[in-house]
Design a protein around this motif. Sequence first.
Motif, mmCIF file in Angstrom:
data_model
loop_
_atom_site.group_PDB
_atom_site.id
_atom_site.type_symbol
_atom_site.label_atom_id
_atom_site.label_comp_id
_atom_site.label_asym_id
_atom_site.label_seq_id
_atom_site.Cartn_x
_atom_site.Cartn_y
_atom_site.Cartn_z
ATOM 1 N N SER A 63 0.778 -1.016 0.019
ATOM 2 C CA SER A 63 0.118 0.003 -0.147
ATOM 3 C C SER A 63 0.856 1.168 -0.077
ATOM 4 O O SER A 63 0.332 2.324 -0.290
ATOM 5 C CB SER A 63 -0.954 0.155 1.439
ATOM 6 O OG SER A 63 -1.868 -1.057 1.353
ATOM 7 N N PHE A 64 2.067 1.242 0.250
ATOM 8 C CA PHE A 64 2.939 2.512 0.477
ATOM 9 C C PHE A 64 3.744 2.535 -0.728
ATOM 10 O O PHE A 64 4.738 3.226 -0.651
ATOM 11 C CB PHE A 64 3.884 2.111 1.725
ATOM 12 C CG PHE A 64 3.006 2.270 2.995
ATOM 13 C CD1 PHE A 64 2.772 3.226 3.868
ATOM 14 C CD2 PHE A 64 2.526 0.958 3.446
ATOM 15 C CE1 PHE A 64 2.126 3.266 4.742
ATOM 16 C CE2 PHE A 64 1.758 0.716 4.538
ATOM 17 C CZ PHE A 64 1.684 2.072 5.378
ATOM 18 N N PHE A 65 3.329 1.800 -1.937
ATOM 19 C CA PHE A 65 4.211 2.147 -3.148
ATOM 20 C C PHE A 65 3.123 2.274 -4.050
ATOM 21 O O PHE A 65 2.296 1.377 -4.333
ATOM 22 C CB PHE A 65 5.092 0.923 -3.446
ATOM 23 C CG PHE A 65 5.942 0.710 -2.298
ATOM 24 C CD1 PHE A 65 7.337 1.195 -2.424
ATOM 25 C CD2 PHE A 65 5.902 -0.106 -1.129
ATOM 26 C CE1 PHE A 65 8.295 1.253 -1.277
ATOM 27 C CE2 PHE A 65 6.861 -0.178 -0.162
ATOM 28 C CZ PHE A 65 8.106 0.447 -0.285
ATOM 29 N N ASN A 96 5.286 0.906 -7.867
ATOM 30 C CA ASN A 96 6.579 0.391 -7.748
ATOM 31 C C ASN A 96 7.254 1.588 -6.998
ATOM 32 O O ASN A 96 8.680 1.459 -6.825
ATOM 33 C CB ASN A 96 6.971 -0.362 -8.675
ATOM 34 C CG ASN A 96 6.212 -1.406 -9.212
ATOM 35 O OD1 ASN A 96 5.699 -2.359 -8.333
ATOM 36 N ND2 ASN A 96 6.361 -1.821 -10.463
ATOM 37 N N LYS A 97 6.844 2.903 -6.745
ATOM 38 C CA LYS A 97 7.446 3.933 -6.581
ATOM 39 C C LYS A 97 7.290 4.197 -4.777
ATOM 40 O O LYS A 97 5.788 4.206 -4.618
ATOM 41 C CB LYS A 97 7.440 5.168 -7.153
ATOM 42 C CG LYS A 97 8.103 4.816 -8.612
ATOM 43 C CD LYS A 97 7.913 6.229 -9.484
ATOM 44 C CE LYS A 97 8.540 6.177 -10.720
ATOM 45 N NZ LYS A 97 8.449 7.296 -11.601
ATOM 46 N N PRO A 98 7.758 4.369 -4.006
ATOM 47 C CA PRO A 98 7.596 4.792 -2.640
ATOM 48 C C PRO A 98 6.942 5.812 -2.399
ATOM 49 O O PRO A 98 7.133 6.963 -3.077
ATOM 50 C CB PRO A 98 9.013 4.739 -1.899
ATOM 51 C CG PRO A 98 9.938 4.966 -2.962
ATOM 52 C CD PRO A 98 9.486 4.254 -4.026
ATOM 53 N N ASN A 139 9.584 7.807 1.791
ATOM 54 C CA ASN A 139 10.782 8.560 1.506
ATOM 55 C C ASN A 139 11.365 9.150 2.722
ATOM 56 O O ASN A 139 12.549 9.271 2.854
ATOM 57 C CB ASN A 139 10.559 9.483 0.438
ATOM 58 C CG ASN A 139 10.379 8.987 -0.984
ATOM 59 O OD1 ASN A 139 10.924 7.973 -1.337
ATOM 60 N ND2 ASN A 139 9.221 9.202 -1.785
ATOM 61 N N ASN A 140 10.310 9.766 3.528
ATOM 62 C CA ASN A 140 10.755 10.418 4.819
ATOM 63 C C ASN A 140 11.442 9.559 5.863
ATOM 64 O O ASN A 140 12.346 9.600 6.541
ATOM 65 C CB ASN A 140 9.468 10.940 5.445
ATOM 66 C CG ASN A 140 8.831 12.110 4.621
ATOM 67 O OD1 ASN A 140 9.618 12.675 3.890
ATOM 68 N ND2 ASN A 140 7.633 12.664 4.664
ATOM 69 N N TYR A 141 10.781 8.284 5.922
ATOM 70 C CA TYR A 141 11.228 7.026 6.659
ATOM 71 C C TYR A 141 12.891 6.713 6.405
ATOM 72 O O TYR A 141 13.461 6.721 7.089
ATOM 73 C CB TYR A 141 10.575 5.876 6.357
ATOM 74 C CG TYR A 141 10.700 4.523 7.226
ATOM 75 C CD1 TYR A 141 11.512 4.710 8.421
ATOM 76 C CD2 TYR A 141 10.311 3.340 6.473
ATOM 77 C CE1 TYR A 141 11.814 3.569 8.983
ATOM 78 C CE2 TYR A 141 10.681 2.124 7.284
ATOM 79 C CZ TYR A 141 11.408 2.328 8.371
ATOM 80 O OH TYR A 141 11.760 1.234 9.074
ATOM 81 N N LYS A 156 9.436 -2.968 -3.273
ATOM 82 C CA LYS A 156 9.212 -2.256 -4.475
ATOM 83 C C LYS A 156 9.261 -3.076 -5.762
ATOM 84 O O LYS A 156 8.580 -2.745 -6.661
ATOM 85 C CB LYS A 156 10.341 -1.449 -4.405
ATOM 86 C CG LYS A 156 10.151 -0.043 -3.597
ATOM 87 C CD LYS A 156 11.516 0.602 -3.509
ATOM 88 C CE LYS A 156 12.013 1.130 -4.848
ATOM 89 N NZ LYS A 156 13.290 1.957 -4.717
ATOM 90 N N ASP A 157 9.692 -4.335 -5.652
ATOM 91 C CA ASP A 157 9.934 -5.448 -6.898
ATOM 92 C C ASP A 157 8.644 -5.995 -7.029
ATOM 93 O O ASP A 157 8.332 -6.783 -6.199
ATOM 94 C CB ASP A 157 11.060 -6.223 -6.649
ATOM 95 C CG ASP A 157 11.568 -7.066 -7.975
ATOM 96 O OD1 ASP A 157 10.569 -7.244 -8.837
ATOM 97 O OD2 ASP A 157 12.630 -7.574 -8.001
ATOM 98 N N PRO A 158 7.976 -5.837 -8.130
ATOM 99 C CA PRO A 158 6.548 -6.262 -8.224
ATOM 100 C C PRO A 158 6.616 -7.789 -8.234
ATOM 101 O O PRO A 158 5.739 -8.408 -8.151
ATOM 102 C CB PRO A 158 6.079 -5.727 -9.555
ATOM 103 C CG PRO A 158 7.499 -5.292 -10.293
ATOM 104 C CD PRO A 158 8.326 -4.820 -9.206
#
Length: 641
Positions: free
Chosen positions: A563-565, A568-570, A575-577, A600-602
């Motif tokens: 859910s956080f991508f 496939n991009k954060p 990014n803040n983490y 990130k890798d589908p």
Amino acid sequence: MCGISGYLNTKELPSKKNKLMISRMLDVSKHRGPDNSKFIIGKNYGFGTNRLSIQTIQYGEQPIENQKNIVGFNGEIFNFFELIKQFNLNCKSEIEMISFLYEKFGTEFVKKLKGQFAIYIYDKTKKNLYLFRDRFGIRPIYYSLNNSKSFIFASEIKSILSVSNLDHSLNGYSLAFTSMFWTNIGNQTSFKNINLLPANHYLKLDEKFNIIIKPYENMFFTKNKIEHKSLDLHKTLENSVKNQIFGEVGFCSYLSGGIDSSIIAYLLKKITKKKIDTFSIAFEDEEYDESSAQNEVASFLNTNHNTLKITSSDISKNFLKTVHAAETFLFRTAPVPMYLLSKFVKKKGHKVFFTGEGADEILFGYDIFFETKIRKFWSKEKNSKVRYLLFKKLYHYLPQFKNSRYFKLIQDFYKTSLDVENELFYSHFVRWSQYNFMSSYFNLKDSSMYNADNLLEKYIETLPEDFVNASLLRRAQYIECSTLLSNYLLSSQGDRVSMANSLEGRYPYLDENLLESTIKINQNILAPGLKSKKLLRDSFKKYLPSGIINRPKIAYQAPEARSFFSKNKPTSIINNYLNLIDTLDFQSKSNVTDLISKIKDPLSSKRLGFRENMAFTIGLSGYCLKDFQKKYSQPNKNETH
């Protein structure tokens, strides 16, 4: 429902400073009681309450003070009218009744209360402060002691942070406990020097600032010696619901699609003879969506049904807010939709909702109970070619149990758990054995403080004496109630996210009378073989559709790490983490970044398991807690405790 705050000092403080401190504590938790705020201050103390007006609205202002005591509380006393009549009390509100009962019975008064509550009483004569928490821990009380000079307590940690100058950095034990037990244990919180009063306990702070904490009732074991063979569960549960239709405002009901909440909604309609409002969560991701079952119940009961649809983006955008509400490490994203649902329900004009939470613990609905039965049954004939096949029957809805190749791996995995070193915790051995994997994502392995044996010893310290004499399943039941139910389901996924939106939950399955009745029944009558909650299902099969009555237990879950991508991009929170990971306590940068690369890798993310999702969620919540600490920590170190 309310939020409580208070402090007691050994030295006197200027009146202006007292007002500033208690006002600040109440201001940051205003969401728990937006209808009214009041405080009482003395030379060395301040006590306050934010009130969400539900019962005795006209007369229930608090805290109250007389010549002997100052009293405030958060919650509902469901046997309020019964106690008024029993003791011929001349009082118009719950808070007045609590004061009367304390003066009459001392600390023993709490045993007479049935409900969900967090209470403070300052005995001005004895100079003692008392805190009391309900039997299941539905309502929270946190506290902090500063070198025997000041004592602070509140419904929420943010109130303590707002006035305390102690070190409240993240607690390594909390991270370790969450990685092993899925929640905090005992009086631990996620912050150093802040403790939680355990469920079913009271705290005494004497004039010399010595703390004594004691349980006030044994709920699970002493009454288990006489096991009744039958129970009219329909009538008992109906009375539980009646007991909790309490207050001068309306109510609604959550519908998950399962039997537990369906029965509650049915009983609410039956008792009130009115069309009720029901609310459900639906998911854009069909893997998690249960809306067809929810709609079936709503249609059958003819409710005013409302559905909130949750997307993966909603999980990512609201995770930080949810952790700020929960104030603890999270091992699942499931509290996020509950946070959004309570916000949705509040906007629809409600203050109170009913839920089916607690049924699985009290009436034996969880898979862990039946998994325990299968493992124990298989252990008696380890080379059996058929006994392990019961796992397929239990987990028939999971794809890995249908695939013969994967099932062989599962079979081999479970075979290693048939005999365990500590029989007391046989039921939870499989779950807790994952700790070594989980801890590898965090900097916990280098310290013996955080090894599994030490964590288990700390949990053993919290157990009642009769735990060792209980049956295998009764021990499993107690573990579930004292860990996951009290400190997660009723907290991070319950009170903390609903009260963040000024919404109070009611839990009929946790009614004291229902517990007292079911605890006397042999667990094989409540749930024989692999038939979860059979007594409950049989008691209501005449009143609800067979599809709902016979629906297997499906654990409520929400979309996890993916859910956080987006494409496939954060998302921004990731990014803040990553930008701040070097500054975060206990985080293993290399392991966390490797895990995020996998997510990130589908292709690899499709093989992401429960443990990896859990490690990701715990780590991300650690980042959110650091942000929380920075946001709420008191602004001026020179004007505090």
